[in-house]
Design an enzyme around this catalytic site. Structure first.
Site, PDB file in Angstrom:
ATOM      1  CG  HIS A 198      -2.091   0.911   1.052  1.00 59.26           C
ATOM      2  ND1 HIS A 198      -2.033   2.264   1.328  1.00 59.26           N
ATOM      3  CD2 HIS A 198      -3.336   0.669   0.584  1.00 59.26           C
ATOM      4  CE1 HIS A 198      -3.196   2.798   1.056  1.00 59.26           C
ATOM      5  NE2 HIS A 198      -4.013   1.865   0.591  1.00 59.26           N
ATOM      6  CG  ASP A 222      -8.345  -4.552  -3.035  1.00 58.88           C
ATOM      7  OD1 ASP A 222      -9.563  -4.379  -2.964  1.00 58.88           O
ATOM      8  OD2 ASP A 222      -7.554  -3.672  -3.399  1.00 58.88           O
TER       9      ASP A 222
HETATM   10  N1  CMC Z   1       4.022  -7.634  -4.592  1.00 62.58           N
HETATM   11  C1  CMC Z   1       5.360  -7.637  -4.695  1.00 62.58           C
HETATM   12  N2  CMC Z   1       6.128  -6.573  -4.465  1.00 62.58           N
HETATM   13  C2  CMC Z   1       5.503  -5.449  -4.090  1.00 62.58           C
HETATM   14  C3  CMC Z   1       4.106  -5.374  -3.953  1.00 62.58           C
HETATM   15  C4  CMC Z   1       3.359  -6.522  -4.215  1.00 62.58           C
HETATM   16  N3  CMC Z   1       2.053  -6.524  -4.111  1.00 62.58           N
HETATM   17  N4  CMC Z   1       3.764  -4.118  -3.583  1.00 62.58           N
HETATM   18  C5  CMC Z   1       4.896  -3.428  -3.493  1.00 62.58           C
HETATM   19  N5  CMC Z   1       5.943  -4.212  -3.805  1.00 62.58           N
HETATM   20  C6  CMC Z   1       7.361  -3.836  -3.826  1.00 62.58           C
HETATM   21  C7  CMC Z   1       7.708  -3.270  -5.189  1.00 62.58           C
HETATM   22  O1  CMC Z   1       8.136  -4.269  -6.078  1.00 62.58           O
HETATM   23  C8  CMC Z   1       8.796  -2.295  -4.828  1.00 62.58           C
HETATM   24  O2  CMC Z   1       9.975  -3.012  -4.595  1.00 62.58           O
HETATM   25  P1  CMC Z   1      11.395  -2.454  -5.086  1.00 62.58           P
HETATM   26  O3  CMC Z   1      11.572  -1.169  -4.348  1.00 62.58           O
HETATM   27  O4  CMC Z   1      12.322  -3.533  -4.718  1.00 62.58           O
HETATM   28  O5  CMC Z   1      11.245  -2.243  -6.566  1.00 62.58           O
HETATM   29  C9  CMC Z   1       8.336  -1.734  -3.496  1.00 62.58           C
HETATM   30  O6  CMC Z   1       7.551  -2.762  -2.908  1.00 62.58           O
HETATM   31  C10 CMC Z   1       7.494  -0.464  -3.617  1.00 62.58           C
HETATM   32  O7  CMC Z   1       6.398  -0.738  -4.496  1.00 62.58           O
HETATM   33  P2  CMC Z   1       5.676   0.328  -5.417  1.00 62.58           P
HETATM   34  O8  CMC Z   1       4.858  -0.370  -6.429  1.00 62.58           O
HETATM   35  O9  CMC Z   1       6.674   1.340  -5.909  1.00 62.58           O
HETATM   36  O10 CMC Z   1       4.768   1.039  -4.321  1.00 62.58           O
HETATM   37  P3  CMC Z   1       3.577   2.042  -4.611  1.00 62.58           P
HETATM   38  O11 CMC Z   1       3.369   2.793  -3.392  1.00 62.58           O
HETATM   39  O12 CMC Z   1       3.810   2.770  -5.878  1.00 62.58           O
HETATM   40  O13 CMC Z   1       2.370   1.037  -4.929  1.00 62.58           O
HETATM   41  C11 CMC Z   1       0.638  -0.478  -4.710  1.00 62.58           C
HETATM   42  C12 CMC Z   1       1.401   0.665  -4.044  1.00 62.58           C
HETATM   43  C13 CMC Z   1      -0.622  -0.766  -3.901  1.00 62.58           C
HETATM   44  C14 CMC Z   1       0.221  -0.092  -6.122  1.00 62.58           C
HETATM   45  C15 CMC Z   1       1.533  -1.739  -4.759  1.00 62.58           C
HETATM   46  O14 CMC Z   1       1.814  -2.167  -3.452  1.00 62.58           O
HETATM   47  C16 CMC Z   1       0.912  -2.838  -5.569  1.00 62.58           C
HETATM   48  O15 CMC Z   1       1.061  -2.862  -6.806  1.00 62.58           O
HETATM   49  N6  CMC Z   1       0.182  -3.805  -4.926  1.00 62.58           N
HETATM   50  C17 CMC Z   1      -0.525  -4.842  -5.638  1.00 62.58           C
HETATM   51  C18 CMC Z   1      -1.839  -4.306  -6.165  1.00 62.58           C
HETATM   52  C19 CMC Z   1      -2.844  -4.091  -5.051  1.00 62.58           C
HETATM   53  O16 CMC Z   1      -3.026  -4.947  -4.194  1.00 62.58           O
HETATM   54  N7  CMC Z   1      -3.523  -2.959  -5.099  1.00 62.58           N
HETATM   55  C20 CMC Z   1      -4.558  -2.607  -4.098  1.00 62.58           C
HETATM   56  C21 CMC Z   1      -4.141  -1.434  -3.291  1.00 62.58           C
HETATM   57  S1  CMC Z   1      -5.050  -1.174  -1.785  1.00 62.58           S
HETATM   58  C22 CMC Z   1      -6.688  -0.970  -2.172  1.00 62.58           C
HETATM   59  C23 CMC Z   1      -7.008   0.034  -3.179  1.00 62.58           C
HETATM   60  O17 CMC Z   1      -6.580   1.183  -3.100  1.00 62.58           O
HETATM   61  O18 CMC Z   1      -7.728  -0.302  -4.073  1.00 62.58           O
END
Ligand code: CMC
Length: 386
Positions: free
Chosen positions: A272, A323
């Site tokens: 998140h 989720d």
């Molecule tokens: N699986 C694997 N690695 C992850 C995940 C994940 N679900 N989430 C974050 N990371 C890692 C990512 O690979 C990165 O690692 P590194 O720095 O080594 O490259 C680090 O954590 C930071 O991730 P990010 O994608 O840059 O973080 P963000 O703040 O931009 O994204 C997020 C937040 C929710 C989009 C992301 O955690 C994600 O893609 N999660 C999976 C999709 C998901 O479950 N979305 C629902 C969000 S909550 C409810 C809603 O708002 O709808």
């Protein structure tokens, strides 16, 4: 000219970009507060745990639209309006019958909500409260009707009684739900109602800030919620669990998760932007998922979920978000996976419209800048010479 005379903004000297607007505060709000370090979520001053325990979705709607909890009389009046405005205009019923049955339900919902603006053409533009009620009342009917029509079943007319959760399950399944199913869905609706400046709420407020209408803002918000990095994650979680199920009863969720991480794939339902600890909504959903999966003989789904959760914690120190367990909850309730995000929308409409009302009261156009990284002063070459 790179230097903006009014703001002093000089794009050539701009030190950095907040990619994804991380950490940028764009609005003030009383709708909700998220403490990402302690895992606290508050709607209008009330902790989500208190609301989950004591409230109903309709009461939360009132809270988000009026900044306070209702009296019994006010809640009854809102409930009556919600109950009596569930019917769809014929133009939307016709649309639901004519649209391709293979369409993504969120795409169908987005188009149908956009068409809904026709149904309150006589309401003054600033009747935001009434419009919020209209959309909230009709969204469940759209979702349930499309679900039935695409399966070749007759749509079920809404009841003019009962809660949003009760009526939705009735329209979806064609039979009155039990008390437990109603309570479970009602709790899910409370937990998904509002969540700070998430992508779809930002979209909603940015559209509102142009002084466009509420239907445009909600239509945009639905489009934003649909993506798998936002609300679409709940359907993606279920698809992951079903992929695991294809490996048979003894599928190894730990190895499966590690393998995905090795391939640098994201595991849906984890991580998140704001929470760096367990999402407080996920606690409630986890409890429900455990109970429901035991009751419906889906224990293996819950076990795989826990294996994934523990692997994500040990390998990446990443916790589940809202989720993750909502997927197992809806699946155990017999709801089709591609409807999960629609249920999220059916709840978040309360937060979106609450933010719309708040933005409209104290508006300023949302208009950030972009750092230009292209070339300048290129000589124009006529098309015959390119
Ligand atoms: N699986 C694997 N690695 C992850 C995940 C994940 N679900 N989430 C974050 N990371 C890692 C990512 O690979 C990165 O690692 P590194 O720095 O080594 O490259 C680090 O954590 C930071 O991730 P990010 O994608 O840059 O973080 P963000 O703040 O931009 O994204 C997020 C937040 C929710 C989009 C992301 O955690 C994600 O893609 N999660 C999976 C999709 C998901 O479950 N979305 C629902 C969000 S909550 C409810 C809603 O708002 O709808």
């Amino acid at each position: 000219m790179s230097n903006d005379l009014h703001t002093g903004f000089d794009e050539t000297k701009y030190p950095y970009i907040n990619k994804g607007l991380e950490g940028i505060v764009a609005f003030s709000t009383t709708k909700s507060s998220i403490d990402g370090q302690s895992g606290e979520l508050i709607y209008e001053g009330y902790n989500i745990d208190e609301l989950a325990e004591n409230s109903t979705f309709e009461e939360v709607c009132f809270l988000l639209w009026n900044d306070r909890l209702p009296s019994q009389e006010e809640l009854d009046a809102l409930q009556e309006k919600l109950q009596t405005r569930r019917e769809l205009p014929q133009v939307i019923i016709d649309y639901l019958h004519s649209v391709n049955k293979k369409s993504n339900p969120m795409a169908v919902l987005r188009s149908a909500v956009s068409m809904l603006s026709e149904s309150d053409i006589d309401l003054p533009d600033d009747s935001f409260y009434e419009k919020a009620i209209n959309i909230t009342a009709k969204m469940p009917t759209i979702i349930a009707a499309f679900s039935r029509i695409r399966s070749g079943e007759k749509m079920v007319a809404p009841l003019s009684e009962g809660s949003t959760a009760y009526n939705f399950l009735y329209m979806l399944n064609g039979e009155r739900p039990g008390e437990q199913a109603e309570k479970t869905l009602d709790l899910c609706l409370i937990l998904h109602a509002e969540h700070g400046m998430n992508a779809s709420t930002f979209t909603c407020r940015a559209i509102c800030a142009t002084m466009s209408d509420m239907y445009s803002a909600v239509t945009g918000a639905i489009g934003s919620l649909k993506g798998p990095l936002h609300g679409g994650a709940n359907t993606a979680v279920m698809n992951t669990l079903l992929e695991l199920a294809e490996q048979g009863e003894n599928a190894d969720a730990v190895a499966f998760t590690k393998d995905k991480l090795k391939k640098k794939e994201k595991i849906m339902g984890f991580g998140h932007r704001v929470y760096k600890v367990f999402d407080p909504r996920a606690y409630h959903l986890q409890k429900m998922a455990k109970k429901l999966s035991e009751e419906t003989g889906q224990e293996r789904m819950y076990k795989w979920s826990m294996d994934m959760l523990n692997t994500m914690k040990s390998e990446k120190n990443i916790d589940p978000n809202v989720d993750f367990f909502s997927a197992t909850v809806y699946y155990s309730m017999g709801i089709q996976p591609d409807l999960f995000t629609c249920i999220f929308a059916m709840s978040r409409i309360s937060g979106w419209t609450g933010h719309f009302i708040e933005q409209a009261k104290n508006n300023r156009l949302v208009r950030p800048r972009a750092l230009y990284v292209g070339e300048k002063n290129k000589p124009y070459v006529s098309i015959s010479e390119r």
